[in-house]
Design a protein around this motif. Structure first.
Motif, PDB file in Angstrom:
ATOM      1  N   PHE A 223       0.862  -1.181   0.000  1.00  0.00           N
ATOM      2  CA  PHE A 223       0.000   0.000   0.000  1.00  0.00           C
ATOM      3  C   PHE A 223       0.905   1.240   0.000  1.00  0.00           C
ATOM      4  N   ASP A 224       0.585   2.219  -0.838  1.00  0.00           N
ATOM      5  CA  ASP A 224       1.382   3.446  -1.003  1.00  0.00           C
ATOM      6  C   ASP A 224       2.702   3.211  -1.736  1.00  0.00           C
ATOM      7  N   ALA A 225       2.801   2.115  -2.463  1.00  0.00           N
ATOM      8  CA  ALA A 225       4.027   1.834  -3.225  1.00  0.00           C
ATOM      9  C   ALA A 225       4.070   2.656  -4.512  1.00  0.00           C
ATOM     10  N   THR A 226       5.235   2.620  -5.142  1.00  0.00           N
ATOM     11  CA  THR A 226       5.422   3.193  -6.475  1.00  0.00           C
ATOM     12  C   THR A 226       5.530   2.061  -7.485  1.00  0.00           C
ATOM     13  N   ILE A 227       4.800   2.201  -8.600  1.00  0.00           N
ATOM     14  CA  ILE A 227       4.944   1.272  -9.719  1.00  0.00           C
ATOM     15  C   ILE A 227       5.381   2.078 -10.928  1.00  0.00           C
ATOM     16  N   ALA A 228       6.530   1.711 -11.504  1.00  0.00           N
ATOM     17  CA  ALA A 228       7.027   2.316 -12.736  1.00  0.00           C
ATOM     18  C   ALA A 228       7.016   1.227 -13.803  1.00  0.00           C
ATOM     19  N   SER A 229       6.392   1.500 -14.950  1.00  0.00           N
ATOM     20  CA  SER A 229       6.164   0.429 -15.915  1.00  0.00           C
ATOM     21  C   SER A 229       6.177   0.949 -17.337  1.00  0.00           C
ATOM     22  N   PHE A 230       6.551   0.050 -18.272  1.00  0.00           N
ATOM     23  CA  PHE A 230       6.412   0.340 -19.696  1.00  0.00           C
ATOM     24  C   PHE A 230       4.943   0.371 -20.128  1.00  0.00           C
ATOM     25  N   ALA A 231       4.037  -0.129 -19.280  1.00  0.00           N
ATOM     26  CA  ALA A 231       2.607  -0.040 -19.571  1.00  0.00           C
ATOM     27  C   ALA A 231       2.155   1.422 -19.468  1.00  0.00           C
ATOM     28  N   HIS A 232       1.066   1.734 -20.140  1.00  0.00           N
ATOM     29  CA  HIS A 232       0.560   3.103 -20.135  1.00  0.00           C
ATOM     30  C   HIS A 232      -0.355   3.380 -18.943  1.00  0.00           C
ATOM     31  N   HIS A 233      -0.906   2.328 -18.350  1.00  0.00           N
ATOM     32  CA  HIS A 233      -1.799   2.517 -17.204  1.00  0.00           C
ATOM     33  C   HIS A 233      -1.878   1.209 -16.429  1.00  0.00           C
ATOM     34  N   LEU A 234      -2.461   1.278 -15.227  1.00  0.00           N
ATOM     35  CA  LEU A 234      -2.665   0.103 -14.397  1.00  0.00           C
ATOM     36  C   LEU A 234      -4.144  -0.273 -14.374  1.00  0.00           C
ATOM     37  N   SER A 240      -3.569   2.419  -2.669  1.00  0.00           N
ATOM     38  CA  SER A 240      -3.018   3.744  -2.968  1.00  0.00           C
ATOM     39  C   SER A 240      -1.656   3.537  -3.619  1.00  0.00           C
ATOM     40  N   ILE A 241      -1.567   3.844  -4.911  1.00  0.00           N
ATOM     41  CA  ILE A 241      -0.370   3.560  -5.693  1.00  0.00           C
ATOM     42  C   ILE A 241       0.059   4.820  -6.445  1.00  0.00           C
ATOM     43  N   ARG A 242       1.357   5.096  -6.435  1.00  0.00           N
ATOM     44  CA  ARG A 242       1.914   6.140  -7.294  1.00  0.00           C
ATOM     45  C   ARG A 242       2.383   5.446  -8.567  1.00  0.00           C
ATOM     46  N   PHE A 243       1.693   5.694  -9.671  1.00  0.00           N
ATOM     47  CA  PHE A 243       2.024   5.034 -10.932  1.00  0.00           C
ATOM     48  C   PHE A 243       2.771   5.982 -11.856  1.00  0.00           C
ATOM     49  N   GLN A 244       3.873   5.476 -12.435  1.00  0.00           N
ATOM     50  CA  GLN A 244       4.665   6.249 -13.383  1.00  0.00           C
ATOM     51  C   GLN A 244       4.845   5.425 -14.658  1.00  0.00           C
ATOM     52  N   ALA A 245       4.319   5.924 -15.764  1.00  0.00           N
ATOM     53  CA  ALA A 245       4.540   5.278 -17.060  1.00  0.00           C
ATOM     54  C   ALA A 245       5.909   5.696 -17.577  1.00  0.00           C
ATOM     55  N   ILE A 246       6.760   4.715 -17.858  1.00  0.00           N
ATOM     56  CA  ILE A 246       8.112   5.000 -18.332  1.00  0.00           C
ATOM     57  C   ILE A 246       8.032   5.463 -19.782  1.00  0.00           C
TER      58      ILE A 246
END
Length: 304
Positions: A223-234, A240-246
């Motif tokens: 919970f409250d993690a960061t996900i950085a991914s080549f995907a455009h969305h989750l 509660s996630i901080r999502f960053q599209a690479i």
């Protein structure tokens, strides 16, 4: 002057020699003799015709190491004879012109083959770790696609920052990844990463092709993690996630990233993996793209 490209999309054998006029640098450009080119997944996708912006005939290539043979009239910070690296365009050629603000001097102790293998995967890995994922000391960082050239560098950069790194990859990468000092390796062919790593990651970095497996990323993230991914969305989630599209960014410039990466490589604090080195000729580029189409470990480099 010869370049290597194609006039139709398709398999590796579409490559042919393309005679080009002698390039002349503009005022702000460098003319370099190409020493080594790194073949990338982007190059392969261009050849297959899956990148719509490509027009034919096309000379591919983005990663290059070369020796400066001429400088433009406005260039003051580079000298003839200096070996430089750049991420640019149309690098499958004996000579290319590049803007001087794209070039980075290669340390004298680094050979061109090793240096060029770092360009695109290194730039991506550095920006992921320092910007998109913002890895901090003592975080648990899960790296999916850990056996890819980008993933192998992310592991090393995250470990340098003091993170606890868990690598997710297939078994054939296990021995190589073990040499990088990971804290845990999960072979997804024999273990279910979701079961093994549920709610473990402060940071989940997904550099598998197209960022596949978003639901798994969410399951492995705290919970409250960061996900950085080549995907455009989750997928939708109650976490509660901080999502960053690479994606491409100049928040950190390519040049700044390369300068630091070359220092680490030059001082033995970073390693790259070369799958195959091939000659700088038509046969070499055809064989290189044949290798790109197959399972391989590390970078494919064409060099003089």
């Amino acid at each position: 002057m010869l370049a290597y490209g194609y006039q139709k999309f398709g398999g590796p054998t579409v490559f042919e020699e393309l005679a080009q006029s002698q390039p002349l640098p503009a005022a702000n450009q460098l003319l370099i003799n190409t020493l080594a080119v790194n073949l990338t997944e982007e190059d392969r996708l261009e050849r297959l015709g899956t990148i719509q912006s490509i027009t034919l005939p096309h000379i591919p290539g983005h990663d290059v190491i070369g020796r400066i043979v001429k400088v433009g009239t406005a260039v003051t910070d580079f000298d003839v004879g200096t070996i430089v690296a750049a991420r640019t365009n149309h690098t499958y050629a004996e000579q290319i012109c590049l803007d001087n603000d794209l070039a980075v001097t290669v340390p004298t102790d680094l050979d061109p083959v090793t240096a060029v293998s770092l360009v695109t995967p290194g730039i991506i890995a550095y920006k992921v770790v320092r910007y998109f994922a913002d890895v901090q000391a003592d975080q648990t960082v899960i790296v999916k696609g850990a056996g890819s050239p980008v993933g192998l560098l992310i592991i090393q950069l995250a470990k340098r920052l003091g993170a606890h790194v868990i690598a997710v990859a297939s078994e054939r990468y296990a021995s190589l990844i073990a040499t990088l000092g990971v804290d845990q390796f999960v072979d997804y062919q024999h273990q279910n990463p979701v079961h093994v790593l549920a709610d473990r990651g402060d940071v989940v970095i997904n550099v598998a092709i197209d960022g596949v497996g978003g639901k798994d990323d969410l399951a492995m993230a705290k919970f409250d993690a960061t996900i950085a991914s080549f995907a455009h969305h989750l997928p939708a989630t109650s976490k509660s996630i901080r999502f960053q599209a690479i994606q491409p960014t100049e928040v950190i410039s390519d040049q700044a990233a390369l300068q630091l990466l070359f220092k680490l490589l030059d001082t033995g604090q970073l390693t790259t993996t070369i799958d195959e080195q091939l000659p700088f000729n038509l046969t070499g580029f055809i064989q290189g793209h044949q290798r790109l189409d197959e399972p391989h470990v590390g970078q494919v480099v064409v060099a003089r």
